[in-house]
Design a protein around this motif. Structure first.
Motif, short mmCIF file in Angstrom:
data_model
loop_
_atom_site.label_atom_id
_atom_site.label_comp_id
_atom_site.label_asym_id
_atom_site.label_seq_id
_atom_site.Cartn_x
_atom_site.Cartn_y
_atom_site.Cartn_z
N ALA A 1 1.36 -1.34 0.13
CA ALA A 1 0.26 -0.03 0.21
C ALA A 1 0.65 1.28 0.14
O ALA A 1 0.23 2.27 -0.44
CB ALA A 1 -0.80 0.08 1.05
N TRP A 2 2.19 0.74 -0.16
CA TRP A 2 3.35 2.17 0.41
C TRP A 2 4.24 2.09 -0.75
O TRP A 2 5.60 1.73 -0.35
CB TRP A 2 3.45 3.19 1.64
CG TRP A 2 2.36 3.06 2.75
CD1 TRP A 2 2.10 4.38 2.63
CD2 TRP A 2 1.81 2.26 3.34
NE1 TRP A 2 1.09 4.38 3.81
CE2 TRP A 2 0.88 3.18 4.12
CE3 TRP A 2 1.18 0.76 3.51
CZ2 TRP A 2 -0.69 2.69 5.31
CZ3 TRP A 2 0.40 0.04 4.62
CH2 TRP A 2 -0.05 1.24 4.97
N PRO A 3 3.84 2.17 -1.78
CA PRO A 3 4.82 1.50 -3.09
C PRO A 3 6.11 2.37 -2.74
O PRO A 3 7.00 2.09 -3.52
CB PRO A 3 4.58 2.54 -4.61
CG PRO A 3 3.32 2.74 -4.10
CD PRO A 3 2.88 2.94 -3.04
N ALA A 4 6.44 3.57 -2.23
CA ALA A 4 7.46 4.23 -1.90
C ALA A 4 8.31 3.58 -1.13
O ALA A 4 9.05 4.27 -1.14
CB ALA A 4 6.80 5.70 -2.39
N VAL A 5 8.06 2.77 -0.35
CA VAL A 5 8.78 2.45 0.65
C VAL A 5 9.16 0.96 0.50
O VAL A 5 8.40 0.49 -0.73
CB VAL A 5 7.95 2.16 1.83
CG1 VAL A 5 8.30 1.23 2.87
CG2 VAL A 5 7.18 3.29 2.49
#
Length: 278
Positions: A110-114
């Motif tokens: 849910a947090w593709p930047a992570v």
């Protein structure tokens, strides 16, 4: 002997609960630098920072404003992992790992930047207990090979028992650990309470407990099962059930475990080699 740390990693520890209280000082002793410790409460963050030289306590999740570390370790209850990730402002492509046994790596999707990962210590942690981290199995998982290499490096600086374990196997491991640790401890507690009720010291059970554990570690546990359930000793089982009548919850556990032991015996009995024939 603990592995030597090839690189001092900069780490921010998110959480100040039981796992973090043991992990933070262990990381420092292994040669890493825990730069900041976050907790929802200033008191908890400060208490853990006092035990980790050089660590700065914080209650802010504006993590982008802090110097970017090599690794963020998210050591909070499983149900709080998504909440903390949603509330935190992280620098782009930050490497964040959780320490949970049952939580999938996919929680980070849910947090593709992570860049997500897992650093799961297979141990029970309590306040006031000393943990020998060199003997704690550490299970590592990451989506990217480079991140997995970094996590293996950190894990190997803490422990001699490090494994790469994918989510399905780690979740099965966690269920097995609950049976072997949490449920067993509850049964010890029932035994303790029954001994108190009878006016007897719990220490009378210590030799039996030690032999049971040592035997289960030396051989497949199902092959060394003893007791009235294994013997199908109906008279003894009925006496025990009568004694437990005033504790209906414990009686239900007794009956369920008795049934499970007897069912296991019908599924597979020990063969001549001491192993189960399944």
């Amino acid at each position: 002997m603990m592995h030597q740390t090839p690189v001092c990693r900069q780490i921010i520890l998110l959480g100040a609960g039981r796992v973090a209280q043991h992990l933070g000082p262990a990381l420092w002793r292994a040669g890493h630098r825990v730069t900041h410790i976050w907790s929802r409460t200033a008191e908890a963050a400060q208490a853990l920072a006092d035990a980790v030289p050089g660590a700065v306590p914080t209650t802010s999740l504006a993590l982008h404003s802090l110097p970017t570390p090599d690794l963020y370790i998210l050591s909070v209850p499983d149900g709080a992992v998504a909440q903390v990730l949603a509330a935190a402002t992280l620098p782009p492509r930050a490497l964040v790992v959780h320490t949970a046994g049952a939580l999938p790596l996919a929680v980070f999707e849910a947090w593709p930047a992570v860049r997500g990962g897992v650093l799961y210590p297979l141990q029970t942690f309590s306040a006031g207990r000393l943990i020998d981290w060199s003997t704690v199995p550490l299970c590592v998982e990451a989506a990217q090979p480079a991140d997995q290499t970094l996590l293996l490096e950190v894990a190997q600086s803490l422990s001699q028992l490090v494994e790469t374990v994918a989510t399905p196997q780690r979740q099965a491991l966690h269920v097995a650990a609950v049976f072997a640790c949490n449920f067993t401890n509850h049964l010890f507690g029932v035994g303790y309470a029954l001994m108190q009720q009878a006016g007897l010291p719990f220490t009378l059970l210590e030799p039996l407990i030690r032999e049971t554990v040592q035997k289960a570690l030396a051989q497949p546990p199902f092959t060394v099962q003893t007791g009235p359930a294994a013997r199908h000793d109906t008279a003894t089982l009925e006496r025990h059930q009568a004694l437990l009548h005033q504790h209906p919850t414990w009686l239900a556990i007794y009956n369920q475990l008795t049934a499970s032991i007897q069912e296991q015996q019908t599924v597979g009995a020990p063969n001549n080699h001491g192993r189960l024939s399944l």
